[in-house]
Write a protein that holds these residues in place. Structure first.
Motif, short mmCIF file in Angstrom:
data_model
loop_
_atom_site.label_atom_id
_atom_site.label_comp_id
_atom_site.label_asym_id
_atom_site.label_seq_id
_atom_site.Cartn_x
_atom_site.Cartn_y
_atom_site.Cartn_z
N SER A 78 3.24 -4.26 -9.04
CA SER A 78 4.40 -3.37 -9.05
C SER A 78 3.93 -1.98 -8.62
N ASP A 99 5.60 -5.41 -5.13
CA ASP A 99 7.00 -5.15 -5.51
C ASP A 99 7.15 -3.64 -5.53
N THR A 101 8.92 0.25 -5.25
CA THR A 101 10.03 1.19 -5.40
C THR A 101 9.64 2.48 -4.70
N THR A 103 10.46 6.38 -3.92
CA THR A 103 11.19 7.47 -4.57
C THR A 103 10.98 8.78 -3.82
N ARG A 120 15.97 3.41 3.09
CA ARG A 120 16.64 2.11 3.18
C ARG A 120 16.62 1.59 4.61
N SER A 123 13.13 0.31 5.50
CA SER A 123 12.88 -0.95 4.80
C SER A 123 13.56 -2.09 5.54
N LYS A 129 11.94 -5.71 1.47
CA LYS A 129 12.86 -5.45 0.36
C LYS A 129 12.21 -4.48 -0.61
N CYS A 130 12.59 -3.22 -0.51
CA CYS A 130 12.08 -2.17 -1.40
C CYS A 130 13.24 -1.54 -2.15
N GLU A 131 13.04 -1.27 -3.42
CA GLU A 131 14.01 -0.48 -4.17
C GLU A 131 13.88 0.98 -3.75
N LEU A 133 14.95 4.96 -4.93
CA LEU A 133 15.38 5.69 -6.12
C LEU A 133 15.18 7.20 -5.94
#
Length: 242
Positions: A78, A99, A101, A103, A120, A123, A129-131, A133
């Motif tokens: 992560s 995984d 994220t 920011t 976004r 990605s 597939k990235c979050e 934030l």
């Protein structure tokens, strides 16, 4: 690569058209296809508008290369990238199986959240597939408490001394979420070195690895970079990197 997107409406404002001509893409390669079957490239969308800050800075290139070379550590991990901007290190981490994220500062973002939107877009462009934030260092909301990174990335986040305390407070908080987690950062060796040392003591952090950023860079990449760039791995003072 410049020009109008195919889905841009006819009759778009002159300001919108001007913004588009200030956008370009760059491609960044990792591995050698003759040596590695898992070599790949990442495409980044960059904005030439100064207030966006959407450039691929040298520290980002160095950190991304380090992620690639240390890819076995990132498989299944992560990962949170702080101050991601164009997100090259985080995208490389996602490509090698993390995984991720991504920011960036939620407060300084323009009203239409162009930085987050660009995250976004890149990605999707790289089929990852990235979050994404909005995360302001030193401010705690519900989304922040859900972050449990094994690895925290930060490229050139040590540039504004006024933000150092909030940055290290954030790093210390995130490192407490998972035992053995690590903050990996690249930075230009500027005059804030003593402040960094002071704040690391304040927030009970320690540096367990410090490298010259050019010591592991392939010559073809190093030749296009400049500056005194260092890479540091930082952990809680009671931890050691596994």
């Amino acid at each position: 690569m410049e020009g109008r997107d195919e889905d841009e409406p006819v009759g778009a404002s002159s300001a919108s058209q001007s913004d588009q001509h200030m956008t370009t893409t760059s491609r960044h390669h990792f591995g050698n296809s003759r040596e590695f079957g898992d070599s790949f490239s990442i495409t980044i969308i960059e904005s030439m508008k100064e207030e966006y800050g959407l450039f691929v800075w040298p520290c980002s290139v160095v950190l991304a290369e380090y992620v690639w070379q240390q890819r076995s550590r990132f498989l299944g991990a992560s990962v949170v990238e702080l101050g991601a901007g164009t997100s090259l290190p985080g995208l490389v981490a996602a490509k090698v199986g993390s995984d991720v994220t991504l920011t960036d500062n939620a407060i300084r973002l323009e009203p239409n959240n162009g930085v987050l939107d660009n995250m976004r877009r890149v990605s999707d462009l790289n089929e990852l597939k990235c979050e994404v934030l909005g995360f302001t260092w030193g401010l705690w909301d519900a989304a922040v408490f859900n972050l449990k990174p094994k690895i925290i990335l930060g490229a050139d986040v040590l540039y504004d001394t006024n933000a150092f305390d909030d940055l290290f407070a954030t790093v210390a908080f995130l490192l407490q979420s998972i035992p053995g987690s690590v903050f990996i950062t690249t930075y230009h060796n500027r005059s804030g070195h003593h402040l960094i040392e002071f704040l690391m003591v304040k927030w009970e952090l320690k540096c367990v690895k410090l490298l010259d950023g050019f010591s592991f860079m392939p010559s073809n990449k190093a030749s296009g970079l400049s500056g005194n760039i260092q890479l540091a791995e930082i952990v809680l003072n009671c931890e050691s990197v596994k």
